[in-house]
Design a protein around this motif. Structure first.
Motif, mmCIF file in Angstrom:
data_model
loop_
_atom_site.group_PDB
_atom_site.id
_atom_site.type_symbol
_atom_site.label_atom_id
_atom_site.label_comp_id
_atom_site.label_asym_id
_atom_site.label_seq_id
_atom_site.Cartn_x
_atom_site.Cartn_y
_atom_site.Cartn_z
ATOM 1 N N TRP A 87 2.774 -8.696 -12.735
ATOM 2 C CA TRP A 87 4.084 -8.626 -12.088
ATOM 3 C C TRP A 87 4.804 -7.322 -12.435
ATOM 4 C CZ3 TRP A 87 7.033 -11.054 -8.504
ATOM 5 C CH2 TRP A 87 6.486 -12.194 -7.914
ATOM 6 N N ALA A 88 4.638 -6.838 -13.654
ATOM 7 C CA ALA A 88 5.271 -5.567 -14.024
ATOM 8 C C ALA A 88 4.744 -4.433 -13.147
ATOM 9 C CB ALA A 88 5.030 -5.267 -15.498
ATOM 10 N N GLY A 89 3.433 -4.440 -12.891
ATOM 11 C CA GLY A 89 2.863 -3.427 -12.004
ATOM 12 C C GLY A 89 3.405 -3.531 -10.594
ATOM 13 N N LEU A 90 3.501 -4.766 -10.078
ATOM 14 C CA LEU A 90 4.060 -4.962 -8.735
ATOM 15 C C LEU A 90 5.496 -4.461 -8.669
ATOM 16 C CD1 LEU A 90 4.199 -6.115 -5.866
ATOM 17 C CD2 LEU A 90 4.621 -8.381 -6.880
ATOM 18 N N ILE A 91 6.278 -4.756 -9.698
ATOM 19 C CA ILE A 91 7.689 -4.330 -9.705
ATOM 20 C C ILE A 91 7.786 -2.809 -9.737
ATOM 21 C CG2 ILE A 91 9.766 -4.327 -11.153
ATOM 22 C CD1 ILE A 91 8.929 -7.360 -11.720
ATOM 23 N N ALA A 92 6.886 -2.154 -10.484
ATOM 24 C CA ALA A 92 6.879 -0.687 -10.483
ATOM 25 C C ALA A 92 6.605 -0.154 -9.078
ATOM 26 C CB ALA A 92 5.836 -0.166 -11.474
ATOM 27 N N LEU A 93 5.672 -0.786 -8.359
ATOM 28 C CA LEU A 93 5.385 -0.363 -6.979
ATOM 29 C C LEU A 93 6.605 -0.569 -6.083
ATOM 30 C CD1 LEU A 93 1.787 -1.804 -6.360
ATOM 31 C CD2 LEU A 93 2.435 0.441 -7.274
ATOM 32 N N MET A 94 7.278 -1.729 -6.235
ATOM 33 C CA MET A 94 8.443 -2.001 -5.391
ATOM 34 C C MET A 94 9.593 -1.060 -5.737
ATOM 35 S SD MET A 94 8.433 -6.137 -4.751
ATOM 36 C CE MET A 94 8.847 -6.588 -6.428
ATOM 37 N N ASN A 95 9.776 -0.759 -7.003
ATOM 38 C CA ASN A 95 10.805 0.217 -7.382
ATOM 39 C C ASN A 95 10.566 1.548 -6.683
ATOM 40 O OD1 ASN A 95 12.004 -1.619 -9.122
ATOM 41 N ND2 ASN A 95 11.168 -0.716 -10.994
ATOM 42 N N GLN A 96 9.295 1.969 -6.679
ATOM 43 C CA GLN A 96 8.946 3.238 -6.036
ATOM 44 C C GLN A 96 9.201 3.183 -4.530
ATOM 45 O OE1 GLN A 96 4.793 4.212 -6.346
ATOM 46 N NE2 GLN A 96 5.010 6.156 -5.220
ATOM 47 N N LYS A 97 8.779 2.107 -3.887
ATOM 48 C CA LYS A 97 8.909 1.999 -2.432
ATOM 49 C C LYS A 97 10.371 1.907 -1.989
ATOM 50 C CE LYS A 97 5.723 1.152 0.219
ATOM 51 N NZ LYS A 97 4.927 2.018 1.123
ATOM 52 N N ILE A 98 11.169 1.151 -2.751
ATOM 53 C CA ILE A 98 12.583 0.985 -2.394
ATOM 54 C C ILE A 98 13.392 2.217 -2.771
ATOM 55 C CG2 ILE A 98 14.665 -0.399 -2.881
ATOM 56 C CD1 ILE A 98 12.844 -2.830 -3.194
ATOM 57 N N GLY A 99 12.912 2.932 -3.792
ATOM 58 C CA GLY A 99 13.660 4.098 -4.268
ATOM 59 C C GLY A 99 14.824 3.703 -5.147
ATOM 60 N N PRO A 149 2.582 -14.084 -5.806
ATOM 61 C CA PRO A 149 3.267 -13.173 -4.891
ATOM 62 C C PRO A 149 2.506 -12.886 -3.599
ATOM 63 C CG PRO A 149 2.208 -11.936 -6.640
ATOM 64 C CD PRO A 149 2.017 -13.389 -6.980
ATOM 65 N N VAL A 150 3.262 -12.721 -2.538
ATOM 66 C CA VAL A 150 2.776 -12.071 -1.313
ATOM 67 C C VAL A 150 3.528 -10.750 -1.279
ATOM 68 C CG1 VAL A 150 2.508 -12.225 1.183
ATOM 69 C CG2 VAL A 150 2.443 -14.314 -0.213
ATOM 70 N N GLY A 151 2.915 -9.719 -1.852
ATOM 71 C CA GLY A 151 3.631 -8.504 -2.210
ATOM 72 C C GLY A 151 4.377 -7.831 -1.080
ATOM 73 N N THR A 152 3.750 -7.684 0.079
ATOM 74 C CA THR A 152 4.420 -6.983 1.176
ATOM 75 C C THR A 152 5.638 -7.747 1.674
ATOM 76 O OG1 THR A 152 2.845 -8.023 2.706
ATOM 77 C CG2 THR A 152 2.341 -5.795 1.943
ATOM 78 N N LYS A 153 5.527 -9.077 1.711
ATOM 79 C CA LYS A 153 6.666 -9.881 2.169
ATOM 80 C C LYS A 153 7.792 -9.874 1.141
ATOM 81 C CE LYS A 153 4.174 -12.889 5.362
ATOM 82 N NZ LYS A 153 3.834 -14.288 5.728
ATOM 83 N N LEU A 154 7.424 -9.884 -0.140
ATOM 84 C CA LEU A 154 8.457 -9.817 -1.173
ATOM 85 C C LEU A 154 9.185 -8.480 -1.105
ATOM 86 C CD1 LEU A 154 9.896 -11.007 -3.623
ATOM 87 C CD2 LEU A 154 8.033 -10.155 -5.056
ATOM 88 N N LEU A 155 8.427 -7.403 -0.935
ATOM 89 C CA LEU A 155 9.043 -6.083 -0.795
ATOM 90 C C LEU A 155 10.004 -6.057 0.386
ATOM 91 C CD1 LEU A 155 9.230 -3.043 -1.521
ATOM 92 C CD2 LEU A 155 7.261 -2.690 -0.017
ATOM 93 N N SER A 156 9.575 -6.608 1.517
ATOM 94 C CA SER A 156 10.422 -6.636 2.700
ATOM 95 C C SER A 156 11.690 -7.458 2.457
ATOM 96 C CB SER A 156 9.642 -7.208 3.882
ATOM 97 O OG SER A 156 10.468 -7.323 5.029
ATOM 98 N N ALA A 211 0.847 -1.192 0.000
ATOM 99 C CA ALA A 211 0.000 0.000 0.000
ATOM 100 C C ALA A 211 0.887 1.248 0.000
ATOM 101 C CB ALA A 211 -0.902 -0.009 1.230
ATOM 102 N N GLY A 212 0.277 2.376 -0.332
ATOM 103 C CA GLY A 212 1.002 3.640 -0.292
ATOM 104 C C GLY A 212 1.931 3.848 -1.464
ATOM 105 N N ALA A 213 1.718 3.106 -2.540
ATOM 106 C CA ALA A 213 2.523 3.271 -3.752
ATOM 107 C C ALA A 213 1.585 3.258 -4.943
ATOM 108 C CB ALA A 213 3.565 2.173 -3.876
ATOM 109 N N ASP A 214 1.903 4.065 -5.953
ATOM 110 C CA ASP A 214 1.051 4.141 -7.137
ATOM 111 C C ASP A 214 1.850 4.143 -8.439
ATOM 112 O OD1 ASP A 214 2.232 6.637 -7.077
ATOM 113 O OD2 ASP A 214 0.388 7.716 -6.548
ATOM 114 N N GLY A 215 3.163 3.857 -8.353
ATOM 115 C CA GLY A 215 3.992 3.819 -9.557
ATOM 116 C C GLY A 215 4.587 5.156 -9.948
#
Length: 529
Positions: free
Chosen positions: A460-472, A518-525, A196-200
């Motif tokens: 998955w491309a959308g999820l990766i865009a969110l993770m890119n944003q969150k990780i910076g 995917p379990v998105g939050t755990k993958l991000l972590s 959550a808290g990410a929009d690409g």
């Protein structure tokens, strides 16, 4: 009498006729078309030249090459390009453009000129699906170009790939859907616990399309209905390809599925759609155009087109794999659909085949599941297999690529083909793909439920865009990480029930759904977010 110039074979250039195709006569000598000549790298890519390949380095600590750095160190050498240009002009060919970053020399000429230049016969072939301009056998170049020319694309213009989507008959689309039987992309994002808290914001998702098109009015209507911001979508033409919408049952279904899924997951990401002809030249040129696009600079690329490895020439698979390796060096993730025709991949020869380009070791191969949900939670998820030959996730063992280092301990089984060859295992990850539990989308003014592994690649491309944003920082080449430090972190829903024909699901990685959904939050972590 002058001595005949000795010639060298272009590695992997051998082609056979399309399944069931027959030569019906030579192509007119004066027929004009364009060809792409692929030129070797200045220097090989290694983990020393770019830190995008490391299995033990989290994305935030990785260093990637910029487009400019890649071109300077690993693009084509100007001297090599000059030799190819001189060879072309000596054969009456026109040099349309040369690109050191894309390692490509683009040539225009007649069939007679190309036949002489590359030592081949060019004929028309007829098959059940139509006709194409083709060739059989190997290509050759003068000895002084041996090792410099790594591939020649476009002499043969047969269609090389098919879109991996399936429309559910009688489905009612976005507005009215059976509860738990189909999903909007945001609903799947919630079920898969995307962060959550990410929009690409700040990301660009590149999408490769080999036909069809989109209508901006449909995109506006779809996103208004989802109460999401209308995404910024740009169309980029490659090799004469363009945004050309036709009918929902054709490639438009693929184009709209890709755009709507990726953008609904990451609505503030820019969506850059690269339209190219469905040929080996068009497909490869679209990929290299996206990777070296200095205007849009995608951070992740989604590809939902492919075909059985047996239908590709060796030079094709080598060139794509090198392009995806370039993506890894620059921190660009490439998500590829694993196919919709089970373990045989629709090859029609009774053998098992994986889909390319998902089988590239530098691609994130995306397989399919059947997802059932109730009360806002997943109640069951199994391997997608409604019919093992026509409606099931692709997956299996590559006949072309060896087992990559990151899969050494994954338990990739021997191929189920005679000989039991062991190679790259496909897929790596999975997501909802069964049309019976598919995605509610809008295509050409109509609403449908669409499935297929085509939907999993943009998911998955959308999820990766969110993770890119969150990780910076770009997560880049995920494969070494998900087979390494991410394994065992609970970042995936392990799919242990079902099969895709020849292969069965099991605990851990398997050649049906990879590590699982995917379990998105755990993958991000686990990736350091």
């Amino acid at each position: 009498m002058s001595k005949k110039q000795s010639r060298a074979t272009v590695p992997g250039s051998a082609r056979a006729a399309f399944n069931g195709a027959k030569a019906v006569g030579p192509v007119p000598a004066d027929e004009r078309f364009e060809v792409t000549v692929r030129v070797r790298r200045k220097a090989a890519l290694t983990s020393q030249s770019a830190k995008g390949f490391d299995a033990d380095v989290l994305p935030a600590k990785r260093t990637y090459l910029t487009q400019e750095q890649y071109s300077a160190a690993h693009g084509a050498d100007p001297g090599d390009i000059a030799k190819v240009e001189a060879f072309a002009r000596a054969n009456g060919l026109v040099v349309v453009e040369s690109s050191a970053p894309r390692r490509s020399v683009f040539l225009s000429g007649t069939a007679a000129q190309f036949a002489t230049a590359f030592g081949t016969a060019i004929e028309h072939y007829a098959h059940d699906g139509g006709t194409y301009r083709g060739r059989v056998g190997e290509l050759t170049v003068p000895d002084d170009l041996e090792g410099i020319v790594e591939g020649v694309f476009g002499i043969d213009d047969r269609p090389v790939a098919r879109p991996h989507f399936q429309i559910r008959p009688g489905a009612s689309g976005v507005a009215a859907r059976a509860a738990g039987a189909s999903f909007t992309p945001p609903q799947l994002a919630q079920l898969y616990e995307f962060p959550a808290g990410a929009d690409g914001t700040g990301q660009c998702i590149g999408i490769i399309e080999l036909g069809g098109g989109f209508k901006p009015a449909d995109i506006r209507a779809y996103f208004h209905e989802l109460k999401l911001p209308v995404p910024h979508v740009v169309a980029i033409g490659v090799d004469g390809g363009k945004n050309a919408p036709s009918t929902p049952n054709g490639p438009d279904g693929e184009v709209m599925l890709d755009i709507e899924v990726a953008a609904a997951i990451a609505p503030k990401a820019k969506i850059a759609v690269y339209f190219a002809p469905n040929t080996n030249k068009g497909f490869l040129d679209a990929v290299t155009r996206a990777l070296h696009d200095t205007t849009n600079t995608p951070s992740v690329i989604s590809i939902s087109w492919g075909g059985p490895e047996k239908n590709w020439a060796g030079q094709d698979m080598t060139a794509f794999n090198q392009a995806f390796q370039t993506a890894a060096a620059m921190g660009v993730t490439v998500c590829c659909a694993a196919g919709d025709n089970g373990s045989g991949d629709g090859a029609g020869d009774g053998k098992q085949h994986v889909d390319f380009p998902a089988s590239s070791p530098f691609a994130l191969g995306c397989g399919g599941t059947k997802l059932v949900a109730a009360g806002g939670a997943i109640s069951a998820e199994t391997v997608w297999n409604e019919d093992p030959t026509s409606s099931a996730t692709g997956g299996g063992v590559s006949d072309f690529f060896p087992v990559p280092a990151y899969q050494a301990n994954a338990g990739v089984p021997p191929s189920k083909n005679p000989g039991g060859h062991t190679g790259r295992g496909v897929p790596d990850v999975a997501g909802d793909a069964d049309p019976a539990t598919g995605y509610a989308v809008r295509v050409d003014g109509q609403e449908f439920v669409i499935g297929g592994t085509s939907a999993v690649a943009p998911l998955w491309a959308g999820l990766i865009a969110l993770m890119n944003q969150k990780i910076g920082h770009r997560v880049g080449f995920l494969n070494p990480l998900i087979y390494g430090s991410v394994a065992g972190t609970g970042s995936f829903r392990d799919i242990t029930s079902g099969d895709n024909g020849a292969y069965s699901a099991k605990a851990g990685w398997d050649p049906c759904t990879g590590w699982g959904s995917p379990v998105g939050t755990k993958l991000l972590s686990a990736l350091g977010g």
